[in-house]
Design an enzyme around this catalytic site. Structure first.
Site, short mmCIF file in Angstrom:
data_model
loop_
_atom_site.label_atom_id
_atom_site.label_comp_id
_atom_site.label_asym_id
_atom_site.label_seq_id
_atom_site.Cartn_x
_atom_site.Cartn_y
_atom_site.Cartn_z
N ARG A 83 29.98 35.93 31.44
CA ARG A 83 29.03 35.03 30.67
C ARG A 83 28.07 36.09 29.89
O ARG A 83 27.61 36.87 30.54
CB ARG A 83 28.20 34.29 31.72
N TRP A 141 13.53 24.02 31.47
CA TRP A 141 13.63 25.48 31.76
C TRP A 141 15.14 25.74 31.70
O TRP A 141 15.71 24.98 32.51
CB TRP A 141 12.97 26.04 33.07
N HIS A 185 29.23 26.43 40.44
CA HIS A 185 28.13 27.18 40.68
C HIS A 185 28.21 28.35 41.59
O HIS A 185 28.56 28.20 42.71
CB HIS A 185 26.99 26.54 40.83
N TYR A 196 16.01 32.80 28.99
CA TYR A 196 16.79 32.21 30.26
C TYR A 196 18.07 33.32 30.40
O TYR A 196 18.61 33.55 29.28
CB TYR A 196 17.20 30.70 30.29
N GLU A 238 28.11 25.73 28.79
CA GLU A 238 27.44 25.18 29.85
C GLU A 238 26.18 24.25 29.68
O GLU A 238 25.35 24.97 29.20
CB GLU A 238 27.28 26.27 30.88
N ASN A 259 16.67 26.30 45.91
CA ASN A 259 15.74 27.46 45.36
C ASN A 259 14.47 26.61 44.93
O ASN A 259 14.24 25.73 44.12
CB ASN A 259 16.44 27.79 44.02
N GLU A 298 31.87 30.76 39.39
CA GLU A 298 30.56 31.95 39.02
C GLU A 298 30.45 32.73 40.29
O GLU A 298 30.49 32.44 41.38
CB GLU A 298 29.41 31.03 38.75
N HIS A 318 21.45 26.03 29.43
CA HIS A 318 20.44 25.89 30.44
C HIS A 318 19.59 24.50 29.97
O HIS A 318 18.63 24.58 30.21
CB HIS A 318 19.39 26.84 30.86
N ARG A 351 30.70 21.67 37.64
CA ARG A 351 30.13 22.75 38.33
C ARG A 351 29.32 22.48 39.67
O ARG A 351 28.57 23.49 40.27
CB ARG A 351 29.04 23.32 37.19
N ASP A 386 25.67 30.01 28.63
CA ASP A 386 24.77 28.91 29.42
C ASP A 386 23.73 28.47 28.39
O ASP A 386 22.67 29.28 28.14
CB ASP A 386 24.29 29.41 30.69
N GLU A 444 25.88 22.21 37.98
CA GLU A 444 25.47 22.91 38.93
C GLU A 444 24.02 22.09 39.50
O GLU A 444 23.81 22.36 40.92
CB GLU A 444 24.78 24.20 38.49
N HIS A 480 27.90 37.97 35.12
CA HIS A 480 26.76 37.91 34.22
C HIS A 480 26.32 39.15 33.45
O HIS A 480 25.74 40.03 33.97
CB HIS A 480 25.28 37.60 34.86
N ASP A 498 21.31 32.23 44.28
CA ASP A 498 20.29 31.60 45.13
C ASP A 498 21.32 30.66 45.99
O ASP A 498 20.69 30.06 46.90
CB ASP A 498 19.29 30.68 44.39
C1 CS2 Z 1 22.24 29.21 36.42
C2 CS2 Z 1 21.42 29.67 37.53
O1 CS2 Z 1 24.08 30.52 37.27
C3 CS2 Z 1 23.72 29.64 36.47
O2 CS2 Z 1 24.58 29.10 35.55
O3 CS2 Z 1 21.86 28.27 35.55
O4 CS2 Z 1 21.01 30.75 36.91
C4 CS2 Z 1 20.25 28.78 37.84
O5 CS2 Z 1 19.14 28.72 36.79
C5 CS2 Z 1 19.59 29.03 39.29
O6 CS2 Z 1 20.69 28.98 40.11
C6 CS2 Z 1 18.63 27.85 39.58
O7 CS2 Z 1 18.34 28.10 40.91
MG MG Z 2 23.83 27.40 34.45
#
Ligand code: CS2
Ligand code: MG
Length: 402
Positions: A147, A402, A312, A159, A236, A37, A339, A212, A283, A210, A262, A122, A316
């Site tokens: 999630r 991020w 993960h 996020y 996560e 990504n 996921e 993040h 992950r 998550d 991930e 999600h 993407d």
């Molecule tokens: C993530 C994703 O799925 C997840 O848990 O953290 O949304 C992640 O931000 C993206 O795959 C980034 O490319």
């Molecule tokens: Mg994640």
């Protein structure tokens, strides 16, 4: 059998995907996902300029030897671009092996260990009420695990909170969007979300969250403790895991299960976390961790230490990665969860696939190989478009994770 042609297909049916296609002298071909990504074209160059020339004339059945050749042969080992490129090739080679044998990939790995692959969806909302409504929708769709992410009062965007609920897509701008973040505001808010969810839905469903990579170890310890009454399936990416030792501190303070990985691309990124039993779920996934060949090594190491897989599966990662991951999940003895963010119909049309969702589980299907194909004519209608993930700043302007 010989490899006679290799190519990359870049397509953007709503978002960018990079696909490796390997063709043999016997007409059998295999495909693999190589999407990274926001850095898609770096992987394309790595494949076209450096890896494909080494593959022509080789026996595609020698997956292990080719993997070692690409990994050791670079001299410059590891890193997301290298490992994603190797993964694309490795996945295509396993696809070829399955097609030649006439067997689904999970049979080649050792056979089925379970009937279906439990997935989590999600749910997200601008506030707690909206998130509660979204969780209800996933429960109605039959999900066993969800999630939950919610907007935080006083922060304009958070996020995981999306406009398009079923098809979350954070890479949304030609240059990275700038978000604002406050860990303090988040930490006060997140226990309220899970309090509400458990009050409303009880304890029957698995709930995940998550963070993040936004907390420090001591903040993560606090969030883990605050969430303990709500029995999360996992918390996560509590902290960035470059420093694997950070997890020792979190672990000392909380029994909330921890998931990470991930963005890892090799077994060495998780070696300490696994061998010291600092996490509960790893992950790493097919596309970013060197393909089936390397992911299997990570899962085997994890199994020795009671760490389970939780790959993960964001949008993407292309349907090819999802297909391969589901075969892996069907086999892997220490499976935890997978996921699953639904791809758009446009994406699904470009990548016809054999897997399907039923009552909270994904089923890999029984087609030979990983069971996912690419419609190249349709793919050609969607040219690459630059798209980046957002970046984050603290309220005072400091650049953050991020
Ligand atoms: C993530 C994703 O799925 C997840 O848990 O953290 O949304 C992640 O931000 C993206 O795959 C980034 O490319
Ligand atoms: Mg994640």
């Amino acid at each position: 059998m010989k490899i006679v042609n290799c190519k990359v297909i870049v397509t953007c049916p709503g978002r960018n995907f990079v696909t490796v296609k390997i063709e043999t002298d016997e007409g059998v071909y295999g495909i693999g996902d190589a999407t990274l990504n926001g850095r898609e074209l770096s992987v394309v160059s790595y494949l076209e300029d450096h890896l494909f020339p080494c593959l022509i004339g080789r026996d595609p059945q020698q997956i292990e030897d080719i993997w070692q050749y690409l990994y050791r042969g670079a001299y410059w080992r590891r890193g997301p671009v290298t490992m994603t490129a190797i993964a694309g090739i490795d996945t295509a080679l396993w696809d070829i092996k399955g097609k030649v044998a006439g067997l689904p990939l999970y049979e080649l790995l050792g056979g089925r260990s379970r009937d279906g692959v439990m997935v989590y969806g999600h749910a997200n909302g601008l506030d707690i009420e909206e998130t509660v409504d979204e969780v209800a929708k996933y429960i109605d769709l039959g999900y066993k695990a969800i999630r939950a992410q919610s907007g935080v009062p006083g922060i304009p965007s958070t996020y995981g909170v999306a406009k398009e609920k079923m098809y979350y897509e954070p890479a949304d701008a030609e240059l990275p969007t700038e978000n604002v973040w406050s860990t303090e505001k988040y930490m006060n808010h997140v226990p309220r979300l899970f309090d509400k969810l458990r009050e409303k839905f009880g304890f029957e469903h698995h709930l995940l969250h998550d963070a993040h990579h936004r907390l420090t170890p001591i903040q993560a310890a606090r969030v883990g403790k605050d969430l303990e009454p709500y029995r999360l399936f996992w918390l996560e990416d509590a902290v960035p895991a470059e420093n694997q030792e950070s997890f020792r501190l979190i672990r000392q303070h909380t029994t909330t299960p921890l998931a990470v990985g991930e963005i890892f691309n090799s077994i060495f990124d998780c070696q300490q976390l696994i061998t010291e039993q600092l996490i509960d779920y790893i992950r790493t996934t097919v596309v970013h961790a060197g393909g089936i060949t390397h992911l299997r090594r990570i899962a085997n190491l994890a199994d020795l230490y009671n760490v389970r897989t939780g790959s993960h599966g964001a949008t993407d990662l292309s349907p090819i990665c999802m297909g391969a991951a589901l075969h892996f999940d069907t086999w892997v003895p220490n499976f935890g969860i997978q996921e699953y963010m639904r791809h758009t119909e446009q994406t699904d049309d470009v990548f016809p696939h054999d897997y399907h969702f039923d009552k909270g589980y994904l089923h890999a299907g029984s087609a030979p190989g990983h069971g996912v194909d690419i419609d190249e004519k349709l793919a050609a209608k969607y040219p690459y478009r630059p798209a980046y993930l957002p970046v984050n700043r603290l309220e005072d302007g400091t650049m953050y994770n991020w």
